[in-house]
Design an enzyme around this catalytic site. Sequence first.
Site, PDB file in Angstrom:
ATOM      1  N   ASP A   1      -6.065  54.213  39.707  1.00 31.73           N
ATOM      2  CA  ASP A   1      -6.770  52.966  39.982  1.00 31.73           C
ATOM      3  C   ASP A   1      -7.100  52.226  38.680  1.00 31.73           C
ATOM      4  OD1 ASP A   1      -8.161  51.432  42.147  1.00 31.73           O
ATOM      5  OD2 ASP A   1      -9.930  51.872  40.944  1.00 31.73           O
TER       6      ASP A   1
ATOM      7  N   GLU B   1      -1.816  51.542  38.939  1.00 31.63           N
ATOM      8  CA  GLU B   1      -2.171  50.171  39.282  1.00 31.63           C
ATOM      9  C   GLU B   1      -2.371  49.452  37.951  1.00 31.63           C
ATOM     10  OE1 GLU B   1      -5.422  47.584  41.855  1.00 31.63           O
ATOM     11  OE2 GLU B   1      -6.126  49.237  40.636  1.00 31.63           O
TER      12      GLU B   1
HETATM   13  C1  GLC Z   1      -8.496  48.871  42.829  1.00 27.81           C
HETATM   14  C2  GLC Z   1      -8.512  49.212  44.304  1.00 27.81           C
HETATM   15  C3  GLC Z   1      -9.526  48.333  44.985  1.00 27.81           C
HETATM   16  C4  GLC Z   1     -10.883  48.620  44.397  1.00 27.81           C
HETATM   17  C5  GLC Z   1     -10.858  48.441  42.878  1.00 27.81           C
HETATM   18  C6  GLC Z   1     -12.062  49.057  42.246  1.00 27.81           C
HETATM   19  O1  GLC Z   1      -8.069  47.592  42.596  1.00 27.81           O
HETATM   20  O2  GLC Z   1      -7.229  49.071  44.832  1.00 27.81           O
HETATM   21  O3  GLC Z   1      -9.540  48.507  46.379  1.00 27.81           O
HETATM   22  O4  GLC Z   1     -11.840  47.755  44.939  1.00 27.81           O
HETATM   23  O5  GLC Z   1      -9.764  49.088  42.292  1.00 27.81           O
HETATM   24  O6  GLC Z   1     -11.970  50.454  42.307  1.00 27.81           O
END
Ligand code: GLC
Length: 545
Positions: free
Chosen positions: A225, A284
């Site tokens: 994440d 991500e």
């Molecule tokens: C990422 C997740 C999202 C979350 C954010 C904070 O972007 O995909 O859903 O709110 O991180 O953890």
Amino acid sequence: MSAVLPAGPMAGAVEETTIAPAPDWWQSAVIYEVYPRSFADGDGDGVGDLAGLTARLPYIAALGVDGIWMTPFQPSPQVDQGYDVTDYCGVDPLFGTMEQFESLLAQAHALGLRILLDVVPNHCSSEHPLFRAALAASPGSPERGMFHFVQGRDGQTPPNNWQSVFGGRAWSRANPDSATDLDWYLHLFSAGQPDWNWRNPAVGDYFDGVLRFWFDKGVDGLRIDVAHALFKADGLPDSPSEGGVVDGLRSNPQVSDQEDVHEVYRRWRTIAEKYEPHRLLVGEVNLEPARAARYTRADEMQQAFAFAFVKLGWDPEAWAAVGNELEAARLEHGAAPTWALENHDIVRSVTRFGGGELGGVRARAALVALLGLPGAAYIYQGQELGLPEVEVPVEARVDPMWARGGVCRDGARVPLPWTENAALSHGFSLGEPAAEPWLPQPADWGSHAIELQEQDQDSALNLTKAALELRRQLWKNEVFTADDGGSWRVEAGNLLICKRNEHFLVAVAMGTEPVRLPAGTVLLTAAPLEQDGWLQPNNAAWVLR
Ligand code: GLC
């Protein structure tokens, strides 16, 4: 939908699904993202859970994907639906027990499905024991050193101008009522999600333990994440951007893409490669292609989502430009793009591409195109059904991003419709009596039901299955290889072409008139061809040459 297999070796039956021993299994993989809250509710409390997912694993296996990425189910106050973790190595009772997780993992493996979990290393929950300890300790203490506790400029003004990704400022007072404790803590997301201080080596050690815990259990990989934001610029200087706005973290160089973060992934890759088969790291990394590709260098993560592609509209020039940028990045750094059109944070592709019937037709074409591109792909639950974004009534919205003034992401998270009949929340609940689902399902939800689509040869669901089956065969027959690259162009009439290799190309008709297809055998189209050799607007084709 039409899937035509040419005579010859490729026409053979699909092999039984098993966990491939290949260390690089992820190169050809298609992973299905499960948002457990909204997938299937085993105990009827209105929130999806591990029992529900376990019961429904055969559905996912029958799609023909290689694995599942599960978004967080670890203990959490659920301020951000689990992206605020209090125990990285546990299971929240809302979702079940560790025994249930172990059973899920074993059953998934038996079905040939790998399991990826979400790890959230940028921040934890403000209820995490280490953050509670930091709050209770004094300014300057080692406990506070695990996070970013900084004295405000004058006791009232936060240490810098950074804004939260969810809206509002990125700082909250540690003890708002104290006259002596003037510390603020940093949270790039909600106040319930304090950022870890990755410049403290103890934080890195702590996460090494988290990785080993899940890898030892047999988990096949981790989705990381907010992977590019763990390190903040030394000294936490003001952001140069207007008002310190973070804007998806991209435009704030102080909180995004600091060079030091790469060391974390080198270390994690070493850990991942201590296991057989090697564990997968997928990031991500919400950066432009050239920067994101640096996270997939040979000794870092194996995959990073092609975010530049995720949010594109129906625009062939934009697709080609991003496609070619991703290809340039691949040539420089060696990792193929990891494609996605949807996830739990963004508006469903049907709605992005125009909504209604038009959006639905385009979303199918886009999915067919995506599955033919070189590199791995991720499908978000419900995408295979062509679900549109739901306009969740304002009073039912729970997304903290919405609450802090940002956009609302609940519309992509509404519990899946399994049955046409509305009973048991359209089959979302497996237990009786079924509580109301945590987000309300709209009145027409049953028209998208899985049970209907399974019976309908022309459904989005059956198109997805056909594309996945053909993709598997093309890999098996080495029409698709890990060395393939994408060469993108737009031809007259807004025909988008991605040439994958000498033998295969993907074509998408993105204009308003039918366009002539390049010569070759059409293996698959998103909608039936009306005239041989011609692609109608909003249709996509796989062409073998
Ligand atoms: C990422 C997740 C999202 C979350 C954010 C904070 O972007 O995909 O859903 O709110 O991180 O953890």
